[in-house]
Scaffold this active site. Structure first.
Site, PDB file in Angstrom:
ATOM      1  CE  LYS A 119      -7.189  -5.418 -10.039  1.00  0.00           C
ATOM      2  NZ  LYS A 119      -7.595  -6.683  -9.252  1.00  0.00           N
ATOM      3  N   GLY A 120      -2.867   0.187  -7.790  1.00  0.00           N
ATOM      4  CA  GLY A 120      -2.750   0.770  -6.806  1.00  0.00           C
ATOM      5  C   GLY A 120      -3.199   2.519  -6.807  1.00  0.00           C
TER       6      GLY A 120
ATOM      7  CG  ASP B  20       1.055   1.909  -6.137  1.00  0.00           C
ATOM      8  OD1 ASP B  20       1.327   1.662  -6.403  1.00  0.00           O
ATOM      9  OD2 ASP B  20      -0.473   1.362  -5.426  1.00  0.00           O
TER      10      ASP B  20
ATOM     11  CG  ASP C 254       9.646  -2.347  -0.794  1.00  0.00           C
ATOM     12  OD1 ASP C 254      10.077  -1.701  -0.589  1.00  0.00           O
ATOM     13  OD2 ASP C 254       9.209  -2.828  -0.805  1.00  0.00           O
TER      14      ASP C 254
ATOM     15  CE  LYS D  66       6.541  -0.248   1.791  1.00  0.00           C
ATOM     16  NZ  LYS D  66       6.323  -1.735   1.333  1.00  0.00           N
TER      17      LYS D  66
ATOM     18  CG  PHE E 154       3.070  -5.179   3.571  1.00  0.00           C
ATOM     19  CD1 PHE E 154       2.994  -4.869   2.277  1.00  0.00           C
ATOM     20  CD2 PHE E 154       1.498  -4.939   3.869  1.00  0.00           C
ATOM     21  CE1 PHE E 154       2.688  -5.590   0.947  1.00  0.00           C
ATOM     22  CE2 PHE E 154       0.637  -5.167   2.245  1.00  0.00           C
ATOM     23  CZ  PHE E 154       1.255  -5.932   1.099  1.00  0.00           C
TER      24      PHE E 154
HETATM   25  P1  5GP Z   1       8.931  -2.104  -5.792  1.00  0.00           P
HETATM   26  O1  5GP Z   1       9.294  -2.543  -6.735  1.00  0.00           O
HETATM   27  O2  5GP Z   1       9.540  -0.763  -6.016  1.00  0.00           O
HETATM   28  O3  5GP Z   1       9.963  -3.094  -5.234  1.00  0.00           O
HETATM   29  O4  5GP Z   1       7.534  -2.726  -5.219  1.00  0.00           O
HETATM   30  C1  5GP Z   1       6.395  -2.141  -6.078  1.00  0.00           C
HETATM   31  C2  5GP Z   1       5.055  -2.586  -6.154  1.00  0.00           C
HETATM   32  O5  5GP Z   1       5.146  -3.470  -5.052  1.00  0.00           O
HETATM   33  C3  5GP Z   1       3.636  -1.585  -5.433  1.00  0.00           C
HETATM   34  O6  5GP Z   1       3.674  -0.639  -6.775  1.00  0.00           O
HETATM   35  C4  5GP Z   1       2.706  -2.000  -5.173  1.00  0.00           C
HETATM   36  O7  5GP Z   1       2.352  -2.842  -6.009  1.00  0.00           O
HETATM   37  C5  5GP Z   1       3.759  -3.167  -4.577  1.00  0.00           C
HETATM   38  N1  5GP Z   1       4.129  -2.783  -2.256  1.00  0.00           N
HETATM   39  C6  5GP Z   1       5.093  -2.639  -2.134  1.00  0.00           C
HETATM   40  N2  5GP Z   1       5.173  -1.883  -1.216  1.00  0.00           N
HETATM   41  C7  5GP Z   1       3.904  -2.391  -1.092  1.00  0.00           C
HETATM   42  C8  5GP Z   1       3.214  -1.778   0.669  1.00  0.00           C
HETATM   43  O8  5GP Z   1       4.244  -1.674   0.910  1.00  0.00           O
HETATM   44  N3  5GP Z   1       2.011  -1.733   0.846  1.00  0.00           N
HETATM   45  C9  5GP Z   1       1.154  -2.805  -0.823  1.00  0.00           C
HETATM   46  N4  5GP Z   1       0.050  -2.663  -0.485  1.00  0.00           N
HETATM   47  N5  5GP Z   1       1.934  -2.588  -2.103  1.00  0.00           N
HETATM   48  C10 5GP Z   1       2.943  -2.597  -2.086  1.00  0.00           C
END
Ligand code: 5GP
Length: 195
Positions: free
Chosen positions: A54-55, A111, A114, A142, A163
């Site tokens: 949804k982000g 969105d 990470d 990030k 976060f």
């Molecule tokens: P990754 O797979 O890159 O570690 O994480 C990606 C997903 O984790 C993003 O699409 C999001 O849904 C969630 N996410 C990662 N970091 C954050 C953050 O700082 N805040 C929020 N609300 N969601 C995050």
């Protein structure tokens, strides 16, 4: 683009909402710049914008209006397994695209990246659908968290690895409607309660 100050009583009451990482004015300006860049890069081949729910719903809405091309828009929803604040990279498609991607110029709108695990899963999943091209626009990346180079073509902001919530991003479905992106101080005990 929404940028007026507005009263948000519940927000000021939450001590875990921390500093503004990217304010609404900078968001608006950067999204306009990304839109102009995408307009120039895709001038002769309007892309299909694929938002990851949804982000990405907020950035998609603003970005789509900043691109001066007859784009098409579709969404997919993914659920990633993991804790509330860390993804594991094991991703499940909850809602797939309505559009056939074969021979399309596809631009994925994310969105936040990470670890990058969600994005690498998505990229693999979309590439086998025979796209003509596949690029990614991530509003936030990030810093120092990705183990491999994800080749993200358009990056809005590189932010420290805290976060964050707001502008589409949530914690337990709240704060997606904040106009700014803010740090959310999520303690280990809070996470354990939600797990
Ligand atoms: P990754 O797979 O890159 O570690 O994480 C990606 C997903 O984790 C993003 O699409 C999001 O849904 C969630 N996410 C990662 N970091 C954050 C953050 O700082 N805040 C929020 N609300 N969601 C995050």
């Amino acid at each position: 683009m929404y940028s007026e100050a507005r009263p948000q009583a519940e927000v000021s009451d939450d001590p875990r909402l921390g500093d503004v990482v990217v304010g609404s004015d900078r968001l608006a300006e950067r999204v306009r710049e990304l839109g102009a860049q995408i307009t120039a890069d895709y001038a002769d081949r309007p892309p299909l914008l694929v938002g990851v729910l949804k982000g990405a719903f907020v950035v998609m809405s603003d970005l789509a209006r900043a691109v001066q091309l007859p784009v098409e828009i579709d969404f997919m929803a993914v659920a990633s397994y993991g804790t509330a604040t860390k993804s594991s990279g094991v991703v499940r498609i909850v809602k797939d695209l309505d559009t056939d991607l074969s021979n399309r110029d596809v631009l994925v709108v994310e969105d936040i990246v990470d670890s990058g695990l969600t994005l690498s899963y998505l990229r693999r999943n979309l590439l086998v659908r025979n796209t003509k091209s596949l690029e990614v626009c991530a509003l936030l990346v990030k810093k120092g968290q990705q183990r491999v180079d994800l080749g993200i073509r358009y990056v809005g902001f590189t932010i420290p690895p805290a976060f964050v919530v707001g502008y589409g991003l949530d914690i337990a479905e709240r704060y997606r409607n904040l106009a700014d992106i803010r740090v959310y101080e999520d303690s280990a005990s809070d996470r354990a309660k939600r797990a």
